[in-house]
Design a protein around this motif. Structure first.
Motif, PDB file in Angstrom:
ATOM      1  N   ALA A 109       0.828  -1.203   0.000  1.00 37.56           N
ATOM      2  CA  ALA A 109       0.000   0.000   0.000  1.00 37.56           C
ATOM      3  C   ALA A 109       0.863   1.255   0.000  1.00 37.56           C
ATOM      4  CB  ALA A 109      -0.936  -0.007   1.203  1.00 37.56           C
ATOM      5  N   LEU A 110       2.040   1.168   0.589  1.00 34.57           N
ATOM      6  CA  LEU A 110       2.908   2.333   0.654  1.00 34.57           C
ATOM      7  C   LEU A 110       3.567   2.622  -0.691  1.00 34.57           C
ATOM      8  CD1 LEU A 110       2.530   1.473   3.670  1.00 34.57           C
ATOM      9  CD2 LEU A 110       4.741   2.522   4.074  1.00 34.57           C
ATOM     10  N   THR A 165      21.923  -9.665   9.659  1.00 33.70           N
ATOM     11  CA  THR A 165      22.710 -10.870   9.389  1.00 33.70           C
ATOM     12  C   THR A 165      22.048 -11.570   8.213  1.00 33.70           C
ATOM     13  OG1 THR A 165      21.414 -12.343  10.815  1.00 33.70           O
ATOM     14  CG2 THR A 165      23.220 -11.110  11.864  1.00 33.70           C
ATOM     15  N   GLU A 166      22.606 -12.681   7.765  1.00 36.86           N
ATOM     16  CA  GLU A 166      21.978 -13.445   6.697  1.00 36.86           C
ATOM     17  C   GLU A 166      20.606 -13.956   7.118  1.00 36.86           C
ATOM     18  OE1 GLU A 166      22.908 -13.891   3.630  1.00 36.86           O
ATOM     19  OE2 GLU A 166      24.746 -12.720   3.888  1.00 36.86           O
ATOM     20  N   ALA A 167      20.383 -14.073   8.432  1.00 38.74           N
ATOM     21  CA  ALA A 167      19.126 -14.644   8.921  1.00 38.74           C
ATOM     22  C   ALA A 167      18.125 -13.605   9.409  1.00 38.74           C
ATOM     23  CB  ALA A 167      19.408 -15.627  10.064  1.00 38.74           C
ATOM     24  N   THR A 168      18.528 -12.367   9.578  1.00 44.22           N
ATOM     25  CA  THR A 168      17.658 -11.356  10.162  1.00 44.22           C
ATOM     26  C   THR A 168      17.651 -10.104   9.297  1.00 44.22           C
ATOM     27  OG1 THR A 168      18.228 -12.178  12.369  1.00 44.22           O
ATOM     28  CG2 THR A 168      17.152 -10.034  12.239  1.00 44.22           C
ATOM     29  N   ARG A 169      16.459  -9.721   8.855  1.00 44.11           N
ATOM     30  CA  ARG A 169      16.306  -8.552   7.997  1.00 44.11           C
ATOM     31  C   ARG A 169      15.099  -7.749   8.470  1.00 44.11           C
ATOM     32  NH1 ARG A 169      15.627 -13.111   4.217  1.00 44.11           N
ATOM     33  NH2 ARG A 169      15.669 -13.985   6.322  1.00 44.11           N
ATOM     34  N   ALA A 170      15.119  -6.447   8.239  1.00 46.95           N
ATOM     35  CA  ALA A 170      14.021  -5.580   8.651  1.00 46.95           C
ATOM     36  C   ALA A 170      13.725  -4.581   7.541  1.00 46.95           C
ATOM     37  CB  ALA A 170      14.354  -4.853   9.952  1.00 46.95           C
ATOM     38  N   GLN A 171      12.526  -4.023   7.591  1.00 46.10           N
ATOM     39  CA  GLN A 171      12.124  -3.018   6.616  1.00 46.10           C
ATOM     40  C   GLN A 171      11.357  -1.915   7.331  1.00 46.10           C
ATOM     41  OE1 GLN A 171       8.567  -3.268   3.887  1.00 46.10           O
ATOM     42  NE2 GLN A 171      10.146  -3.567   2.333  1.00 46.10           N
ATOM     43  N   ILE A 172      11.669  -0.673   6.963  1.00 47.34           N
ATOM     44  CA  ILE A 172      10.907   0.490   7.413  1.00 47.34           C
ATOM     45  C   ILE A 172      10.521   1.271   6.164  1.00 47.34           C
ATOM     46  CG2 ILE A 172      10.915   2.622   8.751  1.00 47.34           C
ATOM     47  CD1 ILE A 172      12.944   1.361  10.608  1.00 47.34           C
ATOM     48  N   ALA A 173       9.239   1.573   6.017  1.00 44.98           N
ATOM     49  CA  ALA A 173       8.764   2.275   4.820  1.00 44.98           C
ATOM     50  C   ALA A 173       7.774   3.349   5.230  1.00 44.98           C
ATOM     51  CB  ALA A 173       8.116   1.294   3.839  1.00 44.98           C
ATOM     52  N   GLY A 174       7.708   4.409   4.450  1.00 39.99           N
ATOM     53  CA  GLY A 174       6.771   5.494   4.727  1.00 39.99           C
ATOM     54  C   GLY A 174       6.303   6.141   3.443  1.00 39.99           C
ATOM     55  N   GLY A 215       2.839   4.513   7.221  1.00 40.42           N
ATOM     56  CA  GLY A 215       4.142   3.954   7.547  1.00 40.42           C
ATOM     57  C   GLY A 215       4.017   2.483   7.905  1.00 40.42           C
ATOM     58  N   SER A 216       5.139   1.761   7.789  1.00 43.84           N
ATOM     59  CA  SER A 216       5.143   0.342   8.149  1.00 43.84           C
ATOM     60  C   SER A 216       6.521  -0.056   8.635  1.00 43.84           C
ATOM     61  CB  SER A 216       4.737  -0.528   6.956  1.00 43.84           C
ATOM     62  OG  SER A 216       5.784  -0.595   6.009  1.00 43.84           O
ATOM     63  N   ILE A 217       6.539  -1.118   9.415  1.00 37.96           N
ATOM     64  CA  ILE A 217       7.794  -1.704   9.878  1.00 37.96           C
ATOM     65  C   ILE A 217       7.631  -3.214   9.840  1.00 37.96           C
ATOM     66  CG2 ILE A 217       7.062  -1.548  12.300  1.00 37.96           C
ATOM     67  CD1 ILE A 217      10.053  -1.090  12.994  1.00 37.96           C
ATOM     68  N   GLY A 218       8.653  -3.903   9.408  1.00 33.91           N
ATOM     69  CA  GLY A 218       8.566  -5.352   9.299  1.00 33.91           C
ATOM     70  C   GLY A 218       9.875  -6.027   9.657  1.00 33.91           C
ATOM     71  N   LEU A 219       9.774  -7.299  10.032  1.00 31.59           N
ATOM     72  CA  LEU A 219      10.940  -8.100  10.399  1.00 31.59           C
ATOM     73  C   LEU A 219      10.815  -9.478   9.779  1.00 31.59           C
ATOM     74  CD1 LEU A 219      13.538  -8.376  12.218  1.00 31.59           C
ATOM     75  CD2 LEU A 219      12.015  -9.369  13.945  1.00 31.59           C
ATOM     76  N   LEU A 220      11.903  -9.945   9.155  1.00 32.01           N
ATOM     77  CA  LEU A 220      12.007 -11.304   8.634  1.00 32.01           C
ATOM     78  C   LEU A 220      13.096 -12.033   9.413  1.00 32.01           C
ATOM     79  CD1 LEU A 220      11.873 -11.030   4.723  1.00 32.01           C
ATOM     80  CD2 LEU A 220      10.157 -12.051   6.207  1.00 32.01           C
ATOM     81  N   ALA A 229       2.469  11.959  -4.537  1.00 32.90           N
ATOM     82  CA  ALA A 229       2.960  11.204  -3.388  1.00 32.90           C
ATOM     83  C   ALA A 229       4.460  10.984  -3.488  1.00 32.90           C
ATOM     84  CB  ALA A 229       2.247   9.853  -3.281  1.00 32.90           C
ATOM     85  N   GLY A 230       5.080  10.875  -2.339  1.00 36.88           N
ATOM     86  CA  GLY A 230       6.468  10.457  -2.239  1.00 36.88           C
ATOM     87  C   GLY A 230       6.566   9.334  -1.220  1.00 36.88           C
ATOM     88  N   TYR A 231       7.493   8.403  -1.426  1.00 42.10           N
ATOM     89  CA  TYR A 231       7.623   7.273  -0.506  1.00 42.10           C
ATOM     90  C   TYR A 231       9.058   6.806  -0.453  1.00 42.10           C
ATOM     91  CZ  TYR A 231       6.946   4.734  -4.957  1.00 42.10           C
ATOM     92  OH  TYR A 231       7.034   4.281  -6.251  1.00 42.10           O
TER      93      TYR A 231
END
Length: 783
Positions: free
Chosen positions: A187-188, A471-480, A519-524, A461-463
């Motif tokens: 959606a962002l 690490t290879e096993a841990t990733r995150a995302q922040i979007a707005g 805005g959103s935040i995510g973790l893998l 719009a701007g995003y």
């Protein structure tokens, strides 16, 4: 054909490979199904550098490794590996959003005249099916129209499917190569009108790589494309035909796709068409009227559609730029009592021009620049009898026009080391303009000359998306995302009874503006056993759309009298989603649960009052249109989805296994009453057998009764059992056999129990049954 799987470079040089199926039975029992992660393009503007399967060289090096040096030549192919298999469940594990992928071969097997038909049984997804086979828009987790975006090759599909459930989606599966259904942070990227998700269709109408006819590559049974930065190639031409016949509606569909290229140019052309008659139904369709003659078919449900497109691209060092022009046409009937009585049908036409390009500069800071632009001219006439008893009264009852333009640009920066993580950033800018009109010849010169007066809107719009690889096993995302929306339209006189504050509203030009922020935040997180866990949280604001603000008249095809609310405010959704997925090994699955709280949820509320052409008629005896008022209330949505596939063991040189699925969504307002038109809980499963050539499958999906209905003007819907079976065969061909190099053919049986199926989300469900038992035969040839 060279463009059929044109995203092959994003799949890290390989399709879904099932290692044990080609082995001996003893080997197959112990083999592990190795499936490279499915990489998709719609959820995020950040295109990851995927690892290359060691046994196969990259098809497009510029997409799988940094584009330096930029002068490249095509590489020779290695010996051909085992052919990829059909029917393997594609599970996306490397995205922060939940993504359902429908690959090319599944589209060819399943068919369907509309995206909603094709996606009808996917977990968490269904179709509006107002006119099955003709107008069916995807519904995601109970959210539809103004909350589900539909894009084709990166730009909005436009049309008018979000303005009325009877309107067709101008994207035909016959000309589509892959579909991605995205929930979450998408959606962002695409805008607040995608608060419920995005359905992204891709094809090769603007080639993004040069085709190659090298025999060594053809031996893989997949298209091959040269890198973005490549030496000039020799001319080649590839083609594909797509044909199917269906018994339930005596339907015929066919499409031809051509690709050619040489030097620095690539060209594409396609043409398709389909026609159906009234489809067969299991029993009498009208629940509240037993007086009409039906004769075993859904009255007034015939369809016809066709389209064509031509496009081309120019390739230069480090990138390409291309354009296409597409024409979509449809003439289809609207089932239901009112539609059959008035012989209602819709004659729609869309002309769309698209431009897109990509450039990998020789820069230490910028990885890629991508842009998309589109302009659409859409028009449809709703045709029918003004008087059912007078055949000479046939004519245009309502017209919809939509002229829309859009530009979107994204810049992906090179990853940099921030000590605590490797950070990749993508920045985007989007602007769009829309002009709508809905005149009606039935009421010329009056305040109620159509569903609304001419109106227009502008969105800017701007995003930004930021991904952090800790690490290879841990990733995150922040979007707005931040966007500004300006609308210009006119409302007529509103009696006091129809507005929340009870104050009469005079006709006046209105120019509301909104600035939604999201805005959103995510973790893998990689988990033991090859699983991947995810958690995402979102805050998304949505501005009201023109139809929700300015509607004020009869909409014949949906049999509603729509009343907009010019005082609507921004809708806000706060959501959290948890998921666990596994894409490799003999057991593959994905499981997701979610919760969303809406503040000021905008919905179409049926009041139970009947109207004709104006406010004065509302409440009169004999009125035919359901009064529908756009309103706002707080609401809560919660639900979950699960699907899995287990390779049990070897049998007759192939693999047999079981698969299952389940989905549910519960939606209530803050006072505990039900949000209208929500899909029921569904649960199903089946068995399959596959090898390198054959796929056989049988599946039963049970939909429970939907009794959680709105207090006014919504009826319960009975449950049903949908039994399907299919068998398909795919093989290479000797080119001496009329020039074809590959064939896929099969037979699919639908609704084999001939069940009465009514779709709880459809406004006309009490008058329209879904198609009964039928068989679809299809054949694809690549040349």
């Amino acid at each position: 054909m060279s463009f059929e799987l044109r995203r092959v470079q994003h799949l890290a040089g390989a399709s879904l490979l099932l290692l044990g199926a080609a082995a001996t039975p003893a080997q197959a029992q112990s083999a592990t199904t190795e499936l490279p992660s499915v990489t998709v393009t719609a959820p995020s503007p950040i295109v990851r550098r995927a690892a290359i399967v060691p046994t196969r060289k990259p098809v497009r090096a510029a997409r799988t490794a940094p584009a330096r040096p930029r002068e490249r030549t095509a590489e020779a192919a290695p010996a051909a590996p085992a052919a990829p298999q059909q029917g393997v469940l594609p599970v996306v594990t490397n995205q922060f959003a939940t993504v359902t992928v429908v690959p090319n071969e599944e589209i060819r097997r399943e068919g369907g005249g509309q995206l909603g038909d094709l996606l009808f049984s996917k977990p968490g997804i269904t179709g509006s099916s107002f006119a099955p086979g003709a107008s069916s828009r995807p519904i995601i987790r109970g959210l539809d129209v103004n909350r589900v975006g539909i894009v084709e090759n990166g730009t909005n599909a436009n049309g008018a499917s979000d303005l009325g459930e009877d309107h067709f989606v101008p994207i035909d599966p016959l000309a589509t190569n892959q579909i991605e259904v995205v929930r979450g942070p998408a959606a962002l990227r695409y805008g607040s009108t995608s608060i419920g998700g995005v359905v992204s269709a891709t094809n090769n109408r603007i080639p993004d790589a040069l085709p190659s006819c090298a025999p060594s590559f053809q031996s893989w049974g997949m298209p091959t494309k040269a890198p973005l930065a490549t030496a000039a190639t020799a001319p080649c031409v590839t083609a594909e035909t797509r044909t199917a016949f269906s018994s339930v509606d005596r339907g015929v569909e066919s499409g031809v796709l051509l690709d050619t290229g040489g030097g620095n140019f690539a060209f594409h052309a396609d043409a398709y068409g389909r026609t159906t008659s009234d489809y067969s139904i299991p029993s009498y369709p009208y629940l509240n009227d037993q007086t009409r003659s039906v004769n075993g078919r859904q009255p007034n449900s015939a369809t016809r559609s066709d389209g064509a497109s031509i496009g081309g691209s120019y390739f230069f060092t480090g990138g390409y730029i291309g354009a296409s022009i597409t024409q979509n046409d449809a003439l289809y009937h609207i089932p239901g009592i009112d539609g059959a009585d008035h012989h209602t049908r819709i004659d729609g036409h869309q002309t769309k021009i698209n431009v897109k390009g990509e450039y990998h500069p020789d820069s230490a800071a910028i990885d890629a620049v991508r842009f998309w632009a589109g302009a659409t001219d859409y028009r449809h006439n709703e045709i029918g009898l003004a008087d059912p008893a007078d055949l000479n009264s046939d004519g245009v009852r309502q017209t919809f026009t939509n002229k829309e333009q859009e530009i979107r640009t994204e810049v992906q920066l090179m990853p940099f080391n921030a000590r605590f993580a490797e950070v990749t950033t993508a920045l985007g800018f989007q602007v769009g303009h829309q002009e709508l009109n809905a005149p009606s010849p039935d009421n010329p010169g009056t305040l109620f000359n159509g569903l609304w007066d001419p109106n227009n809107s502008t969105r800017v719009a701007g995003y930004a998306f930021n991904e952090f690889k800790f690490t290879e096993a841990t990733r995150a995302q922040i979007a707005g995302r931040i966007e500004h929306v300006e609308l210009h339209g006119t409302t007529p006189d509103f009696p006091a009874d129809y507005l929340p504050d009870g104050t009469p509203q005079a006709a006046i030009s209105r120019n509301p503006s909104f600035t939604p922020k999201s805005g959103s935040i995510g973790l893998l997180q990689d988990l033991p056993g090859g699983m991947v866990g995810s958690i995402t949280a979102q805050y998304v604001e949505r501005a009201p759309k023109a139809a929700e603000l300015f509607s004020r008249g009869g909409h014949d095809a949906t049999a509603t009298f729509d009343i907009g609310n010019p005082n609507l405010t921004i809708e806000t959704a706060k959501s959290v989603e948890l998921g666990v997925r596994k894409a490799t090994g003999p057991f593959r699955f994905e499981a997701t649960v979610y919760y969303t709280h809406f503040d000021n949820f905008i919905y179409r509320r049926l009041t139970g009052v009947m109207c004709d052409d104006d406010f004065a008629s509302c409440g009169n005896p004999g009125a035919e249109l359901n009064q529908a008022v756009y309103s706002q209330r707080n609401a809560n949505f919660r639900g979950g989805e699960f699907q899995s596939q287990l390779d049990v063991g070897a049998f007759q040189g192939g693999i047999w296994g079981i698969e299952n699925q389940m989905d549910f969504v519960r939606a209530t307002f803050s006072d505990g009453t039900n949000v209208p038109r929500i899909p029921p809980m569904r649960m199903g499963g089946g068995m399959f057998w596959r090898d390198d050539n054959w796929l056989m499958r049988v599946n039963l999906l049970h939909a429970f009764a939907q009794n959680n209905v709105a207090v006014i003007a919504e009826t319960p819907t009975s449950g049903y059992n949908l039994l399907k079976a299919e068998i398909s065969y795919k093989t290479k061909l000797d080119r001496n056999w009329f020039g074809a190099r590959e064939m896929m053919a099969g037979i699919v049986g639908n609704n084999l129990l001939n069940e009465n199926i009514r779709n709880s989300v459809s406004y006309n469900k009490d008058e329209v049954l879904m198609p009964g038992i039928g068989v679809r035969a299809f054949a694809n040839f690549k040349f």
